[in-house]
Design a protein around this motif. Structure first.
Motif, short mmCIF file in Angstrom:
data_model
loop_
_atom_site.label_atom_id
_atom_site.label_comp_id
_atom_site.label_asym_id
_atom_site.label_seq_id
_atom_site.Cartn_x
_atom_site.Cartn_y
_atom_site.Cartn_z
N HIS A 124 54.45 42.59 30.11
CA HIS A 124 55.59 42.54 30.96
C HIS A 124 55.92 44.00 31.28
O HIS A 124 56.38 44.07 32.60
N THR A 125 55.91 44.90 30.47
CA THR A 125 55.80 46.40 30.76
C THR A 125 54.77 46.96 30.02
O THR A 125 54.24 46.22 28.75
N ALA A 126 54.23 48.17 30.22
CA ALA A 126 53.14 48.73 29.25
C ALA A 126 53.62 48.83 28.10
O ALA A 126 52.82 49.15 27.06
N ASP A 127 55.14 49.41 27.61
CA ASP A 127 55.61 49.50 26.34
C ASP A 127 56.18 48.28 25.76
O ASP A 127 56.78 48.78 24.65
N SER A 128 55.73 47.29 26.06
CA SER A 128 56.43 46.28 25.40
C SER A 128 55.80 46.04 24.01
O SER A 128 54.67 45.83 23.76
N VAL A 162 55.87 39.97 35.33
CA VAL A 162 54.99 40.96 34.98
C VAL A 162 55.43 42.09 35.86
O VAL A 162 55.00 41.83 37.09
N ALA A 163 55.96 43.03 35.34
CA ALA A 163 56.51 43.99 36.20
C ALA A 163 55.44 45.07 36.89
O ALA A 163 55.54 46.25 36.26
N HIS A 164 54.92 44.58 37.70
CA HIS A 164 53.84 45.42 38.37
C HIS A 164 54.58 46.77 38.76
O HIS A 164 55.55 46.65 39.45
N ASP A 180 46.74 42.51 30.44
CA ASP A 180 47.42 42.89 29.32
C ASP A 180 48.18 41.71 28.63
O ASP A 180 48.39 41.37 27.65
N TYR A 181 48.79 40.97 29.54
CA TYR A 181 49.80 40.26 29.29
C TYR A 181 49.13 38.99 28.68
O TYR A 181 49.80 38.22 27.71
N LEU A 182 48.04 38.35 29.30
CA LEU A 182 47.49 37.32 28.88
C LEU A 182 46.90 37.62 27.58
O LEU A 182 47.08 36.69 26.57
N HIS A 191 51.28 28.13 31.99
CA HIS A 191 51.86 28.37 33.21
C HIS A 191 51.23 29.64 34.23
O HIS A 191 51.27 29.35 35.37
N ARG A 192 50.85 30.51 33.63
CA ARG A 192 50.23 31.89 34.04
C ARG A 192 48.95 31.11 34.91
O ARG A 192 48.63 31.68 35.94
N GLU A 193 48.27 30.29 34.18
CA GLU A 193 46.97 29.67 34.95
C GLU A 193 47.32 28.99 35.94
O GLU A 193 46.71 28.92 37.06
#
Length: 271
Positions: free
Chosen positions: A139-143, A169-171, A178-180, A216-218
């Motif tokens: 979601h973020t790099a620091d999550s 996913v806050a690109h 990373d999120y997956l 859902h992501r797939e």
């Protein structure tokens, strides 16, 4: 930053300003900051073992003096933990830490107040609890997520898993790969581990929720691939949003575009 409230749903919530017990060790105070991106508002969590005088506060929320003062009234506070640095979770953290005289701990050094950082695998022992830190970027790099393995195991997920809907996913800070991987980590938690999210209601099983998010992501990736086949190789992220998210409120398209950019990056990386 999170996902959208379904169309037509009212922002009112019966728990504004009222501390609501959820498990034997966790209670929630809902911030009055509803929006399409925060659902009913930000959940500020208080953790304490039965009989403990102190508590741990996770995500004090926005810089809202009324909310922070209410939250402080349930102290004393041993330590403040942040799931990530988005303003609806962290903007009030420094003021809250000063208000209650507690350290603020986070992965991002810029968010800390008088305390050491947090990394995956650490255990924070406070308020009679052992709280395990899980690194869950995406979601973020620091999550981060926080696992409380007490009589009723629960994981505080910030925006990694929400109580309703799906997250952004806050690109470019957030990355889909990373999120997956973070979702797979949550999917492996013990059955019956409750989800205590940053927005929306609690959920009964983190594994079930995470596997639903993975599916859902797939599905979204398949829709993005199909949109690219239709639109051609020069299609922009906005072009893809207009096809894949055609049934979503246009107010949410800017957030959807962040996720699409993350999906496009993922597809490029994975052929």
């Amino acid at each position: 930053m999170s996902a959208a409230r379904p169309r037509g749903e009212r922002a009112e919530h019966p728990a504004y300003g009222v501390l609501r017990p959820v498990t034997a060790t966790a209670s929630v105070l809902l911030a009055d900051n509803p929006s399409p991106m925060t659902l009913d508002g930000t959940n500020s969590w208080l953790l304490r073992a039965p009989g403990s005088a102190e508590c741990v506060v996770v995500d004090p929320g926005p810089d809202d003096e009324r909310h922070l003062t209410r939250l402080a009234g349930y102290g004393p506070v041993a330590v403040v933990l942040l799931t990530h640095g988005h303003p609806d979770h962290a903007d009030g953290a420094r003021r809250f830490g000063e208000l209650v005289g507690a350290e603020v701990r986070a992965l991002d050094p810029a968010l800390r107040l008088g305390g050491e950082g947090l990394t995956g695998g650490q255990v924070v022992s406070a308020a009679g609890l052992d709280i395990r830190v899980l690194a869950t970027p995406g979601h973020t790099a620091d999550s981060l997520c926080f696992l409380v393995e007490h009589d009723e195991p629960a994981v505080l997920t910030g925006d990694t898993v929400l109580g309703r809907g799906t997250t952004v996913v806050a690109h470019p800070d957030g990355r889909l790969a990373d999120y997956l991987e973070s979702l797979r980590r949550l999917a492996d938690l013990a059955p019956g581990t409750a989800v205590l999210p940053g927005h929306g209601p609690e959920l009964p099983d983190a594994g079930v929720a995470a596997r639903g998010y993975l599916a859902h992501r797939e599905q979204r990736l398949a829709q993005v691939r199909a949109a690219l086949d239709r639109l051609g190789p020069d299609a922009t992220a906005r072009d893809v949003v207009e096809v894949v998210y055609a049934d979503v409120d246009r107010a949410l398209w800017p957030a959807a575009e962040l996720s699409v950019r993350a999906q496009l990056e993922y597809l490029r990386e994975h052929g």
